[in-house]
Write an enzyme that holds these catalytic residues in place. Sequence first.
Site, short mmCIF file in Angstrom:
data_model
loop_
_atom_site.label_atom_id
_atom_site.label_comp_id
_atom_site.label_asym_id
_atom_site.label_seq_id
_atom_site.Cartn_x
_atom_site.Cartn_y
_atom_site.Cartn_z
N TYR A 53 0.83 -1.21 0.00
CA TYR A 53 0.00 0.00 0.00
C TYR A 53 0.87 1.27 0.00
O TYR A 53 0.36 2.37 -0.19
CB TYR A 53 -0.95 0.04 1.21
CG TYR A 53 -1.93 -1.12 1.30
CD1 TYR A 53 -2.13 -1.98 0.23
CD2 TYR A 53 -2.65 -1.35 2.47
CE1 TYR A 53 -3.00 -3.06 0.33
CE2 TYR A 53 -3.53 -2.42 2.57
CZ TYR A 53 -3.71 -3.27 1.50
OH TYR A 53 -4.57 -4.33 1.61
N ASN A 150 -6.69 -14.08 0.25
CA ASN A 150 -7.05 -14.48 -1.12
C ASN A 150 -6.75 -15.95 -1.40
O ASN A 150 -6.61 -16.34 -2.56
CB ASN A 150 -6.31 -13.60 -2.15
CG ASN A 150 -6.72 -12.14 -2.06
OD1 ASN A 150 -7.88 -11.82 -2.27
ND2 ASN A 150 -5.78 -11.26 -1.71
N PRO A 199 -15.38 -4.65 2.30
CA PRO A 199 -16.70 -5.01 2.85
C PRO A 199 -17.84 -4.16 2.32
O PRO A 199 -19.00 -4.53 2.46
CB PRO A 199 -16.51 -4.77 4.36
CG PRO A 199 -15.43 -3.73 4.45
CD PRO A 199 -14.50 -4.05 3.31
N ASN A 250 -18.95 4.31 10.44
CA ASN A 250 -18.70 2.88 10.19
C ASN A 250 -18.43 2.11 11.48
O ASN A 250 -18.42 0.87 11.48
CB ASN A 250 -17.53 2.69 9.21
CG ASN A 250 -17.89 3.09 7.79
OD1 ASN A 250 -19.06 3.32 7.48
ND2 ASN A 250 -16.90 3.18 6.92
N1 NAP Z 1 -5.97 -8.63 1.15
C1 NAP Z 1 -6.26 -8.02 0.02
O1 NAP Z 1 -5.93 -8.48 -1.09
C2 NAP Z 1 -7.07 -6.75 0.08
C3 NAP Z 1 -7.67 -6.26 -1.09
C4 NAP Z 1 -8.45 -5.10 -1.00
C5 NAP Z 1 -8.59 -4.47 0.22
N2 NAP Z 1 -7.95 -4.95 1.36
C6 NAP Z 1 -8.09 -4.27 2.67
O2 NAP Z 1 -9.47 -4.06 2.94
C7 NAP Z 1 -9.70 -2.67 3.15
C8 NAP Z 1 -11.10 -2.27 2.74
O3 NAP Z 1 -11.35 -2.60 1.40
P1 NAP Z 1 -11.41 -1.53 0.21
O4 NAP Z 1 -10.56 -0.38 0.55
O5 NAP Z 1 -11.14 -2.30 -1.03
O6 NAP Z 1 -12.91 -1.07 0.10
P2 NAP Z 1 -14.17 -0.79 1.05
O7 NAP Z 1 -13.76 -0.63 2.47
O8 NAP Z 1 -15.19 -1.80 0.69
O9 NAP Z 1 -14.66 0.62 0.47
C9 NAP Z 1 -13.93 1.80 0.57
C10 NAP Z 1 -14.69 2.88 -0.21
O10 NAP Z 1 -15.98 3.06 0.39
C11 NAP Z 1 -16.14 4.42 0.75
N3 NAP Z 1 -16.86 4.45 2.03
C12 NAP Z 1 -16.40 4.03 3.23
N4 NAP Z 1 -17.35 4.19 4.18
C13 NAP Z 1 -18.42 4.73 3.56
C14 NAP Z 1 -19.69 5.15 4.02
N5 NAP Z 1 -20.05 5.03 5.30
N6 NAP Z 1 -20.57 5.67 3.11
C15 NAP Z 1 -20.21 5.81 1.81
N7 NAP Z 1 -19.02 5.42 1.30
C16 NAP Z 1 -18.12 4.89 2.18
C17 NAP Z 1 -14.75 4.99 0.87
O11 NAP Z 1 -14.79 6.40 0.60
P3 NAP Z 1 -13.68 7.46 1.05
O12 NAP Z 1 -12.38 6.73 1.18
O13 NAP Z 1 -13.71 8.46 -0.05
O14 NAP Z 1 -14.10 8.05 2.35
C18 NAP Z 1 -14.00 4.22 -0.20
O15 NAP Z 1 -14.22 4.79 -1.47
C19 NAP Z 1 -8.58 -2.01 2.34
O16 NAP Z 1 -8.40 -0.65 2.66
C20 NAP Z 1 -7.42 -2.90 2.70
O17 NAP Z 1 -6.95 -2.59 3.99
C21 NAP Z 1 -7.21 -6.09 1.29
#
Ligand code: NAP
Length: 276
Positions: A53, A150, A199, A250
């Site tokens: 990251y 994964n 999520p 959240n």
């Molecule tokens: N192990 C892996 O391969 C892997 C892959 C992907 C992700 N991850 C981990 O999982 C974490 C979360 O997944 P992700 O970042 O892919 O996506 P996510 O948490 O599903 O979604 C993040 C997005 O949702 C928005 N958001 C968050 N809370 C919200 C709310 N209450 N209302 C409206 N929109 C909201 C955020 O906006 P803003 O940021 O603009 O506020 C951002 O655009 C990552 O940050 C990472 O740490 C791991």
Amino acid sequence: MNLLNQDVLLSNGIKMPKLGFGTWELPPGTPTQDAVKTALRAGYKHLDTALVYQNEKDVGEAIKIHGIDPNEIFITAKLPPHIKRRNGVFRMHAKTLTNLNVTSVDLYLINAPRPFGVYTGDYDDANAVAWEALETLYQEGKAKAIGVSNFTIDDLENLRNRGLSTPHVNQIAYFVGHTQDALVAYCQKHNIQLMAYSPLARGYLLNNSILIDIAKSLNVTPAQVALRYIVQKGIVPIPKAATPKYIDTNTQLDFTLDASTMARLDTIENDPREWD
Ligand SMILES: NC(=O)c1ccc[n+]([C@@H]2O[C@H](COP(=O)([O-])OP(=O)(O)OC[C@H]3O[C@@H](n4cnc5c(N)ncnc54)[C@H](OP(=O)(O)O)[C@@H]3O)[C@@H](O)[C@H]2O)c1
């Protein structure tokens, strides 16, 4: 008790907070530091990071500026997916400890069974080598728990068939409409705790009409419904947000989705993510 102060118990007896804060795509520097400081102030006790990251240093800096003892929070970190050789694992893990300014992490994961963007080829031997190196880090106390991310059932069976230890955690893409039921059942059978990444399906899920309808009826947000659904499945969500209001709301998940609402959410079959 507030969800922020509740834990799941991993198979080795280590406690992992039921909610984490994701840090992927937080730009390095002030944006990451601000988001992580806001998350710590909001009460998150679990940060999900990864070397790939490119913002680990800022996560470490935010912890330092906030002033919380890193031992009082749970830090998940990850091995870059293209690193599979033993020495490479130790080198990457050491780099992560330096970046985060800690002497151990709570959970260290193999980020993926294959390098990003690689979908073919046999990585079974390579993953076994990497896993044995993680076992060494665990035995040396440099990671309090170890796991994978994964990994499919086949990837997990590869470790099992070689008589290697069972990962404490598998971090997978999991959200309403994308629940990977066979993999989840396998992990639960083998006492592998699941963590839900993306999520909120990276935000795309939040326009779903069923989710919006349920949120209105409960006077909460669609994101809170999406996260609470995962918590009630016994899975640990790690939502990412840069927006302070989202970071805060959240965490407010102390309500219950009744059985019929859970069943309604179970009917959604949809993966609305757009990856590019
Ligand atoms: N192990 C892996 O391969 C892997 C892959 C992907 C992700 N991850 C981990 O999982 C974490 C979360 O997944 P992700 O970042 O892919 O996506 P996510 O948490 O599903 O979604 C993040 C997005 O949702 C928005 N958001 C968050 N809370 C919200 C709310 N209450 N209302 C409206 N929109 C909201 C955020 O906006 P803003 O940021 O603009 O506020 C951002 O655009 C990552 O940050 C990472 O740490 C791991």
